[in-house]
Motif scaffolding. Sequence first.
Motif, PDB file in Angstrom:
ATOM      1  N   TYR A  85       0.866  -1.158   0.036  1.00 26.53           N
ATOM      2  CA  TYR A  85      -0.091   0.100  -0.046  1.00 26.53           C
ATOM      3  C   TYR A  85       0.836   1.236  -0.100  1.00 26.53           C
ATOM      4  CZ  TYR A  85      -3.412   3.086   1.176  1.00 26.53           C
ATOM      5  OH  TYR A  85      -4.595   4.230   1.191  1.00 26.53           O
ATOM      6  N   LYS A  86       2.071   1.258   0.850  1.00 26.64           N
ATOM      7  CA  LYS A  86       2.819   2.352   0.945  1.00 26.64           C
ATOM      8  C   LYS A  86       3.582   2.629  -0.452  1.00 26.64           C
ATOM      9  CE  LYS A  86       3.458   2.314   5.730  1.00 26.64           C
ATOM     10  NZ  LYS A  86       4.494   2.325   6.875  1.00 26.64           N
ATOM     11  N   VAL A  87       4.084   1.418  -1.161  1.00 21.27           N
ATOM     12  CA  VAL A  87       4.563   1.592  -2.642  1.00 21.27           C
ATOM     13  C   VAL A  87       3.524   2.199  -3.523  1.00 21.27           C
ATOM     14  CG1 VAL A  87       5.406   0.420  -4.459  1.00 21.27           C
ATOM     15  CG2 VAL A  87       6.224  -0.139  -2.219  1.00 21.27           C
ATOM     16  N   LEU A  88       2.070   1.943  -3.217  1.00 23.70           N
ATOM     17  CA  LEU A  88       1.396   2.382  -4.336  1.00 23.70           C
ATOM     18  C   LEU A  88       1.092   3.903  -3.904  1.00 23.70           C
ATOM     19  CD1 LEU A  88      -1.417  -0.468  -4.447  1.00 23.70           C
ATOM     20  CD2 LEU A  88       0.177   0.028  -6.340  1.00 23.70           C
ATOM     21  N   GLN A  89       0.964   4.302  -2.556  1.00 24.88           N
ATOM     22  CA  GLN A  89       0.801   5.627  -2.483  1.00 24.88           C
ATOM     23  C   GLN A  89       1.993   6.455  -3.026  1.00 24.88           C
ATOM     24  OE1 GLN A  89       0.756   5.328   2.045  1.00 24.88           O
ATOM     25  NE2 GLN A  89      -1.509   6.429   1.910  1.00 24.88           N
ATOM     26  N   GLN A  90       3.155   5.752  -3.050  1.00 27.09           N
ATOM     27  CA  GLN A  90       4.205   6.664  -3.464  1.00 27.09           C
ATOM     28  C   GLN A  90       4.304   6.953  -5.103  1.00 27.09           C
ATOM     29  OE1 GLN A  90       7.627   4.728  -2.062  1.00 27.09           O
ATOM     30  NE2 GLN A  90       7.697   5.764  -0.016  1.00 27.09           N
ATOM     31  N   LEU A  91       3.730   5.917  -5.583  1.00 28.31           N
ATOM     32  CA  LEU A  91       3.628   5.787  -7.201  1.00 28.31           C
ATOM     33  C   LEU A  91       2.610   7.059  -7.553  1.00 28.31           C
ATOM     34  CD1 LEU A  91       3.949   2.072  -7.841  1.00 28.31           C
ATOM     35  CD2 LEU A  91       5.511   3.764  -8.457  1.00 28.31           C
ATOM     36  N   VAL A  92       1.349   6.630  -6.919  1.00 24.00           N
ATOM     37  CA  VAL A  92       0.228   7.573  -7.075  1.00 24.00           C
ATOM     38  C   VAL A  92       0.625   8.972  -6.776  1.00 24.00           C
ATOM     39  CG1 VAL A  92      -1.962   8.369  -6.556  1.00 24.00           C
ATOM     40  CG2 VAL A  92      -1.505   5.733  -6.850  1.00 24.00           C
ATOM     41  N   GLY A  93       1.485   9.472  -5.746  1.00 27.08           N
ATOM     42  CA  GLY A  93       2.092  10.747  -5.253  1.00 27.08           C
ATOM     43  C   GLY A  93       2.696  11.100  -6.340  1.00 27.08           C
ATOM     44  N   GLY A  94       3.599  10.149  -7.189  1.00 27.70           N
ATOM     45  CA  GLY A  94       4.289  10.895  -8.335  1.00 27.70           C
ATOM     46  C   GLY A  94       3.459  11.296  -9.353  1.00 27.70           C
ATOM     47  N   VAL A  95       2.718  10.439  -9.812  1.00 25.06           N
ATOM     48  CA  VAL A  95       1.601  10.800 -10.679  1.00 25.06           C
ATOM     49  C   VAL A  95       0.824  12.144 -10.688  1.00 25.06           C
ATOM     50  CG1 VAL A  95      -0.152   9.928 -12.196  1.00 25.06           C
ATOM     51  CG2 VAL A  95       1.595   8.301 -11.553  1.00 25.06           C
ATOM     52  N   LEU A  96       0.231  12.201  -9.458  1.00 26.98           N
ATOM     53  CA  LEU A  96      -0.422  13.319  -9.232  1.00 26.98           C
ATOM     54  C   LEU A  96       0.314  14.576  -8.986  1.00 26.98           C
ATOM     55  CD1 LEU A  96      -2.729  12.138  -6.109  1.00 26.98           C
ATOM     56  CD2 LEU A  96      -3.195  12.507  -8.461  1.00 26.98           C
ATOM     57  N   ALA A  97       1.916  14.653  -8.641  1.00 24.57           N
ATOM     58  CA  ALA A  97       2.709  15.596  -8.649  1.00 24.57           C
ATOM     59  C   ALA A  97       2.736  16.325 -10.119  1.00 24.57           C
ATOM     60  CB  ALA A  97       4.099  15.147  -8.277  1.00 24.57           C
ATOM     61  N   ILE A  98       2.649  15.366 -11.128  1.00 26.27           N
ATOM     62  CA  ILE A  98       2.663  15.898 -12.484  1.00 26.27           C
ATOM     63  C   ILE A  98       1.289  16.300 -12.946  1.00 26.27           C
ATOM     64  CG2 ILE A  98       2.971  15.028 -14.671  1.00 26.27           C
ATOM     65  CD1 ILE A  98       5.174  12.962 -13.703  1.00 26.27           C
ATOM     66  N   VAL A  99       0.393  15.427 -12.476  1.00 22.82           N
ATOM     67  CA  VAL A  99      -1.031  15.893 -12.956  1.00 22.82           C
ATOM     68  C   VAL A  99      -1.865  17.006 -12.403  1.00 22.82           C
ATOM     69  CG1 VAL A  99      -3.409  14.626 -13.210  1.00 22.82           C
ATOM     70  CG2 VAL A  99      -1.381  13.457 -13.619  1.00 22.82           C
ATOM     71  N   ARG A 115      -4.699  11.494  -3.417  1.00 24.49           N
ATOM     72  CA  ARG A 115      -3.669  10.206  -3.544  1.00 24.49           C
ATOM     73  C   ARG A 115      -4.293   9.172  -2.983  1.00 24.49           C
ATOM     74  NH1 ARG A 115       0.939  10.719   0.677  1.00 24.49           N
ATOM     75  NH2 ARG A 115      -0.949   9.758   2.010  1.00 24.49           N
ATOM     76  N   GLU A 116      -5.126   9.249  -1.799  1.00 30.16           N
ATOM     77  CA  GLU A 116      -5.829   8.317  -1.119  1.00 30.16           C
ATOM     78  C   GLU A 116      -7.111   7.371  -1.923  1.00 30.16           C
ATOM     79  OE1 GLU A 116      -4.789   6.495   1.476  1.00 30.16           O
ATOM     80  OE2 GLU A 116      -3.093   8.032   1.371  1.00 30.16           O
ATOM     81  N   ILE A 117      -7.683   8.398  -2.654  1.00 28.67           N
ATOM     82  CA  ILE A 117      -8.712   8.099  -3.560  1.00 28.67           C
ATOM     83  C   ILE A 117      -8.237   7.169  -4.734  1.00 28.67           C
ATOM     84  CG2 ILE A 117     -10.552   8.803  -5.238  1.00 28.67           C
ATOM     85  CD1 ILE A 117     -11.433  10.988  -3.106  1.00 28.67           C
ATOM     86  N   VAL A 118      -7.165   7.847  -5.485  1.00 30.55           N
ATOM     87  CA  VAL A 118      -6.715   7.154  -6.485  1.00 30.55           C
ATOM     88  C   VAL A 118      -5.962   5.692  -6.129  1.00 30.55           C
ATOM     89  CG1 VAL A 118      -4.968   7.207  -8.371  1.00 30.55           C
ATOM     90  CG2 VAL A 118      -6.323   9.139  -7.803  1.00 30.55           C
ATOM     91  N   THR A 119      -5.292   5.725  -4.966  1.00 33.49           N
ATOM     92  CA  THR A 119      -4.717   4.512  -4.301  1.00 33.49           C
ATOM     93  C   THR A 119      -5.669   3.463  -3.997  1.00 33.49           C
ATOM     94  OG1 THR A 119      -2.787   5.708  -3.390  1.00 33.49           O
ATOM     95  CG2 THR A 119      -3.097   3.528  -2.863  1.00 33.49           C
ATOM     96  N   CYS A 120      -6.890   3.802  -3.227  1.00 38.62           N
ATOM     97  CA  CYS A 120      -7.821   2.911  -2.904  1.00 38.62           C
ATOM     98  C   CYS A 120      -8.690   2.441  -4.019  1.00 38.62           C
ATOM     99  CB  CYS A 120      -8.374   3.329  -1.655  1.00 38.62           C
ATOM    100  SG  CYS A 120      -7.628   3.781  -0.291  1.00 38.62           S
ATOM    101  N   LEU A 121      -9.138   3.397  -4.619  1.00 37.46           N
ATOM    102  CA  LEU A 121     -10.190   3.000  -5.500  1.00 37.46           C
ATOM    103  C   LEU A 121      -9.929   2.626  -7.135  1.00 37.46           C
ATOM    104  CD1 LEU A 121     -12.934   5.707  -4.569  1.00 37.46           C
ATOM    105  CD2 LEU A 121     -12.596   3.250  -3.747  1.00 37.46           C
ATOM    106  N   VAL A 122      -8.428   2.925  -7.507  1.00 37.65           N
ATOM    107  CA  VAL A 122      -8.107   2.748  -8.890  1.00 37.65           C
ATOM    108  C   VAL A 122      -7.018   1.707  -8.788  1.00 37.65           C
ATOM    109  CG1 VAL A 122      -7.259   3.564 -10.785  1.00 37.65           C
ATOM    110  CG2 VAL A 122      -8.827   5.221  -9.695  1.00 37.65           C
TER     111      VAL A 122
END
Length: 133
Positions: A85-99, A115-122
């Motif tokens: 979950y923490k790795v997914l959070q970091q990946l999503v955080g990186g994508v969100l920093a761009i988007v 970050r939490e919504i994209v991590t949990c729901l996507v």
Amino acid sequence: MRSVIMDALGEISGRAKEINLIDLLTRDIVDLIGAHLDLFRRNQAAIGVDVMATLSTEERDERLKHHLIASKELHPALISPESEYKVLQQLVGGVLAIVLRPREAQCPLVWTIAREIVTCLVMQPLINLASPA
């Protein structure tokens, strides 16, 4: 939130279109598979080829996991569900920093909720779909 998710998917789609498939398939993927096979062979030799042949699939996976942890070569996402979950959070955080738009990216509340919504729901459902175990 829908806009954030759609922007993220659009960004990923745009970058995927720019990938050179010939290089990816002939060079990068082959190198990656070769590196993983080398890692497997090293750990198999450390455990013992004869021992590996007598183990069940689950026991083999467990032994390999322990050897990879000891050698610090196990990917952090494979250590535990919390680590995944923490790795997914970091990946999503990186994508969100761009988007995210600059104003939204500056607000910690918006960034954290997105970050939490994209991590949990996507991302978690996609990972579970790809590998249910």
